[in-house]
Enzyme design. Structure first.
Site, mmCIF file in Angstrom:
data_model
loop_
_atom_site.group_PDB
_atom_site.id
_atom_site.type_symbol
_atom_site.label_atom_id
_atom_site.label_comp_id
_atom_site.label_asym_id
_atom_site.label_seq_id
_atom_site.Cartn_x
_atom_site.Cartn_y
_atom_site.Cartn_z
ATOM 1 C CB THR A 280 -0.931 0.032 1.222
ATOM 2 O OG1 THR A 280 -1.827 -1.076 1.158
ATOM 3 C CG2 THR A 280 -1.750 1.316 1.244
ATOM 4 C CG PHE A 282 0.284 4.699 3.652
ATOM 5 C CD1 PHE A 282 -0.860 4.816 4.426
ATOM 6 C CD2 PHE A 282 0.787 3.427 3.413
ATOM 7 C CE1 PHE A 282 -1.498 3.698 4.951
ATOM 8 C CE2 PHE A 282 0.160 2.302 3.924
ATOM 9 C CZ PHE A 282 -0.985 2.438 4.699
#
Length: 413
Positions: A280, A282
């Protein structure tokens, strides 16, 4: 070339305000940004980093919006954030009506994230800013507001996952709010299936997690042969907390191994993401942009709406291609202000077309002439252009088997 007018919403907190746990926001200040040898040059020369987005509401309106009931600033029920050595479960997430005061001078960097302790966003905050004071927020928008109101210094929020795709809500919030992207961090995501101690997989009737967590484990759950309903909740660690707090024995959660440890759950299956290389991305957000540099790899994020015309999107993308600038991301989102465009067609009637905003990430620093020239050309074809941030790329190495790396990001700011 059109000149884009900026809008900033800095805030100050008085000493008396700290004593009363009340946050005061100062008036507006307009800054332009450009490339130069000093901060003053950077703040005065370049109009591209600003935008012609209508200024946000005055500070009192912003406070009322956060309080969600139109109350005056003296009516805010602000609760100080407890930084004692109590159990981590006691840190209640901030909500729109429950915010803590700004940090005192000299305190650790305060970083807002969405979720509860044990969330992947908390791990990302720790990787981006080691030894920071992580502040849980119950919604993505609250994390944005915490920074805008000087309650937090930074926010760390997910924008895309290698399996689940983009987190569209945060793309919309990037446009709605006036924060700047100042860095990025990529976090390997290692999902676990967990339940209360003694619960067996064959007796489960439900699995809960964040929608992204469910999407990232969809095929593995099917392979496990679990005949269960899959329900979405606000965040992965919150799912684990919910099961533990309510002693639910027919439900499992998809979350991190740390969440299982925090909330006393037993891991039934480890590493259930559909791809071991599940990452992921960010972004770190701040009230002020950083000064771009050319001595390290940089990335720049922009959002624009194009003028009506033929092949406009192609012309915009060509501005980068002709200058050998690589695009790493392009995302289209409906334009909330003008979602539908009417087109008159002879002998056919009125056709309705969607209007879009386009988000683009490209590998170049705003300190480079080629990036400035590309955006100058893009501006000729767009009705709206805003630079969300020019920031260092995350070049740290990571292992797919790592569940929650806490090593600092080399280029986080």
């Amino acid at each position: 070339m059109r000149t884009l007018l900026p809008s900033h919403t800095p805030a100050t907190v008085t000493t008396a305000a700290r004593r009363r746990h009340v946050i005061h926001c100062a008036g507006k200040r307009s800054d332009s940004f450009s490339i130069g040898s000093s901060i003053s040059d950077w703040q005065s020369s370049c109009a591209i980093l600003s935008s012609k987005v209508v200024s946000q509401e005055q500070s009192d309106s912003l406070i009322s919006a956060v309080n969600n009931n139109g109350a005056g600033i003296s009516d805010l029920n602000l609760v100080p954030f407890n930084n004692s050595n109590k159990s981590i479960q006691s840190k209640k997430p901030l909500s729109i009506s429950d915010l803590s005061p700004a940090p005192m001078h000299g305190s650790n960097l305060r970083v807002a994230y969405q979720g509860v302790p044990g969330a992947y966003s908390e791990a990302a905050a720790g990787k981006a800013y080691p030894n920071c004071q992580a502040i849980p927020c119950d919604q993505f928008e609250v994390a944005f507001q915490a920074v805008e109101l000087w309650i937090a210094d930074r926010a760390v929020l997910p924008v895309e996952n290698s399996l689940g795709g983009s987190i569209h809500r945060n793309y919309d919030l990037l446009l709605r709010h006036r924060l700047h992207i100042v860095g990025e961090v990529q976090l390997p995501v290692h999902h676990c299936l967990m339940a209360l101690p003694g619960v067996r997989k064959e007796f489960l009737t439900r699995v809960i997690s964040h929608p992204q967590g469910l999407a990232q484990c969809e095929h593995t759950l099917t392979k496990l042969g679990l005949n269960v309903a899959r329900e979405a909740v606000d965040d992965t660690a919150g799912a684990a907390e919910f099961i533990a707090a309510n002693n639910i024995r027919d439900t499992a959660a998809i979350a991190s191994a740390r969440a299982a440890e925090i909330y006393g759950l037993e891991i039934l299956e480890d590493g259930i993401q559909d791809d071991a290389s599940n990452v992921t991305r960010f972004v770190m957000l701040a009230r002020e942009p950083i000064i771009p540099r050319t001595d390290r790899p940089f990335k720049t994020s922009i959002v624009f709406a194009h003028e009506k015309g033929t092949c406009v999107l192609f012309k915009v993308l060509s501005a980068f291609a002709f200058r050998n600038i690589s695009l790493t991301k392009i995302e289209s989102r409906p334009n909330h202000n003008v979602p539908i465009r009417l087109v008159d067609e002879a002998n056919v009637g009125t056709a309705k077309h969607f209007e879009y905003m386009f988000y683009i990430d490209f590998e170049a620093s705003m300190a480079e002439a080629r990036a400035q020239n590309a955006l100058a050309e893009v501006q000729e074809f767009t009705s709206f252009l805003r630079v969300l941030g020019s920031y260092p790329m995350d070049m740290t190495s990571w292992s797919p088997s790592s569940s929650s790396s806490s090593s600092p990001s080399t280029f986080s700011l």
